[in-house]
Design an enzyme around this catalytic site. Structure first.
Site: not given
Length: 733
Positions: A445, A511
């Site tokens: 990430d 997302d």
């Protein structure tokens, strides 16, 4: 030096390089393959591209060379900007050699001994017909030379009239925008330390009205994960081109004597429509030896199920249920490492938390592996919390200007991987965890943009060195752990480029988990990235997975959208476990081969458009109904069919069939209802306000409902006996 033109041809693409007396060769042609040309025919191609001398101009008309410079008369965007202590601002290179390579490419070497510079231009032509350029500048002088910019240039066809690129934000990355190609420069610049959610994955220019299946179009992509710029430019003389390069801060790249700077690879593609252009990228990526070959495992990520509340029995129960539903990979997300109880602390302390895992990660890994699933683990190696042992011990390892920290993002700062000690620490910690545990997958990430990204020890800009160190780190980890799969995530889809994909197995597209809203993102990300490299999930609070199942779709680079089987999905649990996951795992998505034809949309009082393309719900009078939306199709049971919720804003219907085929209940914005077998009627738009018509009553809306987003501005009514002066409130059936 080669005194004649060079014709490169491969993968359906031809490139013609023409020697130029005042600098680098001219890229005289780039486009569809020309076939086998005689010397005279090749000379004719070159001659056709030569501009004539015009009044008011310089005596030698400027040409778009591989490196256009002012020393050759070029007055557009320069190929190179740099200096040696304020001098040698205008280099003039002389070509020493121009040779073709056995792989279909060419290498051009040039020098400017007066400026103390040497240049090598590597031109590549792949089996799929992609044109690539990489420039290497070397300081052959006795003192430092600072590079301010070094760009690669791609000529545009004379028919180029429109520019297409993408923009966006978090949850809505890669939204398309297009406009005319006019005289001047259109530049897309990113200074976020990564491409960013608003970055364009492709800058394309083509014939007026070009689309996915028609119109000559050319586009470029920069394979770089840091600051960058792509631009489209048209000179007053009519020369049009695309260019790409890294954005460098002052003193970021300073070449010592003998030092070199290599640009990121700039890649160009063309096609008769965007599908053909995209297909060249896809075929090239799929030809790599490192390209994923096996079907993508159905994956469960624990984040929305437990967040930071990591409890072994709870996770084991979740794994049991996941395995029973056919999940093939179980990923333990954030919160497993030392001191990480929320998102305000401990990033950088990459040790298994002994208070949560007294026996290490082995118990959960063994349980998952015993169920036949792979185990994956979440990392964010480039980030650090100021509230962490690492930051307290080594504050100089954070990217920061002198004496202070940059503004925080997600309560975190950025670790300077360009610092050799910080790099060695991260490599040692990740390698130790991967070696000690049976981990098949890493979710890598990167949850913030870079601000004031300076080396704390020198004060110099550090984005370039940081990205180079990131690439080295990924390469080393893959070398030490050859079976490891790495997915790159960056606040969703904020780092989507072929530089990071050369070292990872896929990218996280967004997302956004809404299956309709993300279709545009998937489509335009797919201009460069093939669908098997696009990570996605469906589900989450408020969106049951069994409702999302029919909407899983990705562009394939062919002529239309195609369904992806369940193995291309990414399953993400909600807090109640994984309800509806069986439908996702066991049944393929249902996707119509083409989107429904576009229909005229409703217009408000000022002529603005409202809502998406119309949807139709149809079916027997009292039987099941079928939903068609954005090219998707789903059969619903008879009676009440509740598809309300987050999907409503995308035209998802909530309706129940009445005994005569009419609709009862709510008819949301963006819906069009019609019973099967009923004669189709046209519902005219009735505008709100004085003199506007309106429906006679609710029965009219039961026949047809046209789409709109703002009921107060556009009121839709019954086809015949519209009542003048209707208000929006009376217009709703």
């Amino acid at each position: 030096m080669t005194s004649h033109s060079l014709h490169l041809s491969r993968g359906g693409t031809s490139v013609v390089l023409e020697p130029h007396p005042h600098g680098l060769p001219v890229l005289a042609y780039w486009g569809p393959a020309l076939g086998d040309l005689t010397t005279d025919e090749l000379s004719a191609v070159v001659t056709a591209q030569q501009p004539q001398r015009v009044s008011g101009g310089i005596d030698v008309p400027a040409r778009l060379t591989l490196l256009p410079l002012e020393s050759a008369g070029w007055q557009g965007t320069p190929g190179l900007i740099g200096d040696r202590g304020g001098a040698h601002l205008y280099p003039r290179f002389t070509v020493a050699s121009m040779e073709s390579r056995h792989d279909g490419g060419a290498v051009i070497e040039a020098r400017d001994d007066g400026a103390g510079l040497a240049l090598a231009v590597h031109v590549g032509l792949t089996a799929s017909g992609l044109l690539s350029q990489r420039l290497v500048l070397t300081n052959t002088g006795d003192d430092e030379y600072e590079v301010r910019s070094l760009n690669a240039f791609f000529p545009l066809h004379p028919t180029a009239a429109e520019v297409l690129d993408t923009t966006g934000r978090h949850l809505r990355e890669r939204s398309p925008q297009r406009h005319e190609l006019t005289t001047g420069t259109y530049a897309r610049t990113s200074r976020r330390g990564r491409p960013g959610a608003d970055a364009t994955v492709l800058l394309a220019a083509g014939a007026k009205g070009f689309g996915f299946e028609h119109g000559l179009v050319q586009g470029i992509h920069l394979a770089w994960s840091g600051n960058q710029q792509v631009l489209a430019e048209k000179t007053p003389a009519g020369q049009a081109f695309l260019a790409a390069g890294e954005v460098l801060s002052p003193r970021e790249v300073v070449l010592a004597p003998g030092g070199s700077y290599s640009t990121p690879e700039a890649i160009g593609s063309w096609g008769d429509g965007l599908n053909e252009l995209s297909g060249r990228f896809h075929r090239d990526l799929r030809s790599r030896a490192s390209h994923p070959q096996r079907p993508r495992p159905v994956t469960l990520n624990t984040w929305e199920a437990v967040y930071f509340d990591l409890d072994l029995p709870r996770l084991q129960a979740l794994a049991d249920r996941a395995a029973s539903l056919g999940v093939e990979r179980f990923v333990l997300d954030d919160g497993w490492f030392r001191g990480r109880r929320d998102d305000t602390s401990s990033l950088g302390d990459w040790y298994v938390d002994e208070t949560v895992w007294p026996d290490g990660l082995a118990p959960i890994i063994d349980h998952v592996r015993g169920l036949g699933m792979e185990f994956g683990l979440w990392f964010e190696p480039e980030m650090v919390n100021p509230d962490s042992d690492l930051a307290r011990t080594h504050p100089e390892w954070m990217l920061r200007p002198e004496g202070r920290l940059p503004l925080p993002g997600r309560q975190q700062q950025v670790l300077n991987l360009g610092n050799p000690d910080a790099y060695a620490y991260i490599l040692e910690r990740l390698d130790d965890i991967l070696t000690a545990n049976d981990i098949a997958y890493v979710k890598w990430d990167h949850n913030r943009d870079l601000l004031e990204a300076a080396d704390a020890l020198t004060g110099h800009a550090a984005v370039h060195r940081h990205v180079e160190a990131l690439y080295r780190l990924l390469d080393e980890l893959r070398l030490r752990h050859p079976g490891l799969e790495i997915e790159s995530c960056a606040s969703g889809g904020a780092r989507v480029d072929l530089g990071i994909l050369a070292r990872t197995d896929r990218i996280w597209t967004s997302d956004c988990i809404d299956p309709i809203e993300r279709l545009v993102n998937q489509k335009y990300t797919g201009l460069v990235v093939p669908p098997e490299l696009l990570g996605m999930h469906v589900g989450g609070p408020g969106l049951p997975l069994d409702r999302a199942r029919p909407y899983i779709a990705l562009p394939s680079g062919n002529r239309h959208l195609r369904p992806l089987r369940h193995r291309m999905g990414h399953l993400r649990s909600d807090r109640q476990g994984v309800p509806g996951a069986r439908a996702l795992c066991r049944a393929p998505p249902v996707l119509a081969p083409r989107p429904a034809p576009r229909r005229r949309r409703a217009r408000g009082p000022r002529g603005s458009r409202h809502g998406p393309a119309r949807h139709r719900l149809r079916g027997p009078a009292a039987g099941p109904v079928r939903l068609h939306a954005h090219g998707l199709e789903r059969e619903l049971p008879a009676g009440a069919a509740d598809l309300s919720g987050p999907g409503r804003r995308h035209g998802v219907l909530r309706a129940a069939r009445g005994p005569r085929g009419g609709t009862a209940g709510e008819r949301p914005i963006g819906a069009r209802l019609a019973p099967v077998g009923a004669r189709r009627r046209t519902a005219p738009v009735v505008r709100a306000g004085p003199g506007a018509g309106g429906p006679a009553g609710p029965r009219a809306a039961a026949r047809t409902v046209a789409p709109h987003r703002a009921p107060r501005r556009a009121v839709l009514g019954r086809p015949s006996s519209a009542r003048a002066g209707a208000t929006p409130s009376t217009a709703r059936g």
